[in-house]
Enzyme design. Structure first.
Site, mmCIF file in Angstrom:
data_model
loop_
_atom_site.group_PDB
_atom_site.id
_atom_site.type_symbol
_atom_site.label_atom_id
_atom_site.label_comp_id
_atom_site.label_asym_id
_atom_site.label_seq_id
_atom_site.Cartn_x
_atom_site.Cartn_y
_atom_site.Cartn_z
ATOM 1 N N LYS A 151 0.913 -1.244 -0.129
ATOM 2 C CA LYS A 151 -0.087 0.157 -0.111
ATOM 3 C C LYS A 151 0.983 1.027 0.084
ATOM 4 O O LYS A 151 1.450 1.438 1.177
ATOM 5 C CB LYS A 151 -0.943 0.314 1.098
ATOM 6 C CG LYS A 151 -1.687 1.249 1.209
ATOM 7 C CD LYS A 151 -2.418 1.869 2.489
ATOM 8 C CE LYS A 151 -1.440 2.689 2.892
ATOM 9 N NZ LYS A 151 -1.530 4.058 1.977
ATOM 10 N N ASP A 155 -5.755 4.753 1.617
ATOM 11 C CA ASP A 155 -5.142 5.714 2.683
ATOM 12 C C ASP A 155 -5.027 4.783 4.137
ATOM 13 O O ASP A 155 -5.242 3.832 4.104
ATOM 14 C CB ASP A 155 -6.104 6.955 3.005
ATOM 15 C CG ASP A 155 -7.455 6.572 3.603
ATOM 16 O OD1 ASP A 155 -7.934 5.455 4.045
ATOM 17 O OD2 ASP A 155 -8.406 7.507 3.633
ATOM 18 N N GLY A 178 -8.011 3.698 6.057
ATOM 19 C CA GLY A 178 -8.730 2.442 5.262
ATOM 20 C C GLY A 178 -7.695 1.348 5.034
ATOM 21 O O GLY A 178 -7.785 0.533 5.959
ATOM 22 N N VAL A 179 -7.427 1.364 3.850
ATOM 23 C CA VAL A 179 -6.372 -0.111 3.470
ATOM 24 C C VAL A 179 -5.492 -0.220 4.371
ATOM 25 O O VAL A 179 -5.142 -1.377 5.027
ATOM 26 C CB VAL A 179 -5.945 0.022 2.116
ATOM 27 C CG1 VAL A 179 -5.072 -1.007 1.901
ATOM 28 C CG2 VAL A 179 -7.118 0.159 1.140
ATOM 29 N N GLY A 180 -4.628 0.862 4.962
ATOM 30 C CA GLY A 180 -3.553 0.730 5.970
ATOM 31 C C GLY A 180 -4.182 -0.122 7.240
ATOM 32 O O GLY A 180 -3.471 -1.030 7.660
ATOM 33 N N CYS A 225 13.281 11.554 7.240
ATOM 34 C CA CYS A 225 13.286 11.177 8.473
ATOM 35 C C CYS A 225 14.740 11.248 9.201
ATOM 36 O O CYS A 225 14.855 11.254 10.346
ATOM 37 C CB CYS A 225 12.855 9.845 8.687
ATOM 38 S SG CYS A 225 13.477 8.360 7.656
ATOM 39 N N GLU A 273 9.220 16.986 15.029
ATOM 40 C CA GLU A 273 9.855 16.587 13.407
ATOM 41 C C GLU A 273 9.092 17.465 12.729
ATOM 42 O O GLU A 273 7.723 17.383 12.509
ATOM 43 C CB GLU A 273 9.780 15.135 13.360
ATOM 44 C CG GLU A 273 10.255 14.797 11.896
ATOM 45 C CD GLU A 273 10.279 13.610 11.508
ATOM 46 O OE1 GLU A 273 11.176 12.970 10.882
ATOM 47 O OE2 GLU A 273 9.258 12.846 11.848
#
Length: 479
Positions: free
Chosen positions: A174, A206, A209-211, A282, A382
């Protein structure tokens, strides 16, 4: 506008189970550049089912054949390099020259390093001379959900897919909905390379949802996620009910410690590293800790370097930084810059608002704050934009204390010509990686962090091991 694309499941492109359009925005223009479908539960289930069905055959495929398919992918990669570069430049704002070199280059670099590591990896090995009938077997974790970010798309996709494929895992990728086009090109490359149906699957969606559907799915054995610490926490909680393996590569707030004996290029190197990819890394050296005897001069140099960094549209060739990825990120960065001003840090370059000459696009001024302390918001959070925070220190011990005083622990940097001091710093800094005097980590070096920067490692041998289970066998009969 690029033609709308769907999902890659079980070796073919398939339409979504129900319409759910998402407009991908070009951050240089604030205009849509494509429309994708966001998946639903039925799409996630179909992709996981395909991966689960393919798992026994893929695990049983000799590792030499799995390596050969990744080598075929490496052969194909250069033929799609320009397509990948154009896609990433348009959808997430990497300047086109930087996209062609760094963004695209990272992918093939990692794949080649996995091949090197795999050919020297013993997937079956004796426990030791003391136990001639004991064997250690490394076998695939199983079905792996791969959730990747928008800031270094090919870097993260290849770090996960390359390792998982060689390990014998089947996959559901994803990608970030902010940068899906490069992932769909990559799916075409996987198909052309000849990976069996179901080994690699792609569903756009997103995080909510799928995540979430993937991280909580009972038939997913592992989640490998790169993104924010907030999202990593949510994934860990969602995955807990099924006790699946969770690999997290999360945020950072790296310290770049500049001692008085640092080399002449250390400051310029640190500022430009911070601004690379518009600060959207990151592992960016976002806190510059400077020893007091050289502090005033370093502040002046850092401001000069930042003021010479140019900003331009992503599709414009040349050496400049592009926009940040979207309006949400732009607004967050603006608020944090203002917070730095309000909390008393000294603004020596940049500031709020768009750079001169821009009234559209998510462009941010290259910004440097001096005279900060480690309790200020700009030193704690961050920012994920081209914003550098400078903090003075007196002693080596104070530098270590400030550097480690953060919830993050991804990458720290040290600049000194004193080799013994550099080694001491490396041993005491609490981070998964320490880079010294501008020397990058070598091929196959593990990437990952401590504390709230995540767990697990990506790249080389360590990246393979993250997708493998360790099985201890006694009573093994030599053949």
């Amino acid at each position: 506008m690029i033609e709308k694309r769907d999902f890659y499941i079980n070796g073919q492109w398939v339409a979504p189970s129900q319409p759910n359009d998402f407009h991908v925005i070009d951050p240089s223009t604030e205009e849509p550049c494509t429309v994708i479908s966001l998946g639903g539960q039925a799409d996630t289930d179909a992709a996981v089912a395909a991966a689960k069905a393919a798992l026994p055959g893929w695990m049983a495929t000799p590792v030499e054949e799995r390596i050969a398919l990744v080598e075929k992918l490496i052969e194909i990669y250069p033929t799609r390099a320009e397509d990948l570069a154009q896609a990433m430049s348009m959808e997430m704002g990497a300047p086109i020259d930087m996209s062609r070199t760094q963004q695209v280059g990272a992918g093939i670099w990692h794949l080649k390093n996995f091949i090197r590591a795999a050919k020297n990896f013993q997937f079956e090995r004796p426990l030791g001379d003391h136990a001639p009938n004991d064997r250690i077997i490394y076998e695939a974790v199983g079905v792996a959900a791969l959730i990747t970010p928008w800031n270094w798309p090919m870097n993260q996709i290849t770090l996960k897919v390359g390792a998982a494929a060689i390990a014998g895992c089947t996959m559901v990728l994803k990608p970030s909905e902010q940068s899906p086009l490069n992932a769909m090109i990559f799916a075409e490359m996987m198909h052309e390379a000849g990976f069996p149906a179901g080994v690699f699957n792609l569903v756009n969606g997103d995080g909510a949802g799928v995540g979430s559907q993937l991280s909580g799915h009972p038939d997913v054995d592992m989640v490998s996620f790169t993104g924010s610490t907030r999202a990593g926490t949510a994934i860990s909680k969602n995955a807990a009910d099924t006790l699946k393996k969770v690999h997290l590569e999360l945020g950072g707030k790296g310290a770049n410690v500049i001692f008085a004996d640092a080399d002449d290029k250390a400051v310029k190197r640190g500022v430009l590293h911070m601004m690379n990819n518009t600060g959207q890394s990151c592992n960016a050296p976002s806190r510059m800790l400077v020893q007091r005897p050289i502090y005033d001069q370093v502040v002046e140099t850092a401001a000069e370097v930042a003021n010479k960094v140019t900003v331009g549209p992503a599709m414009q060739e040349g050496r400049h930084i592009g926009p940040v990825v979207n309006e949400l990120q732009w607004t967050k960065i603006q608020n944090l810059i203002q917070k730095g001003i309000d909390e008393g840090a000294r603004l020596v370059a940049g500031g709020t608002g768009r750079p001169e000459g821009f009234n559209k696009g998510y462009f941010v001024k290259p910004t440097v704050f001096a005279d900060a302390n480690n309790q200020m918001t700009i030193a704690r959070e961050e920012i994920f934009g081209p914003v550098l925070t400078m903090i003075p220190f007196d002693t080596e011990e104070e530098a270590i204390e400030i550097a480690n005083d953060t919830p993050y622990g991804l990458t720290n940097y040290v600049q000194t010509q004193d080799g013994a001091r550099a080694n001491r710093m490396a041993q005491h800094l609490r981070s998964g990686m320490v880079e010294m005097n501008g020397q990058s980590r070598a091929a196959g070096s593990p990437f990952g962090g401590m504390k709230q920067s995540g767990n697990g490692r990506e790249g080389g041998v360590w990246g393979l091991e993250d997708f493998l289970e360790v099985k201890a066998v006694s009573g093994w009969t030599p053949e």
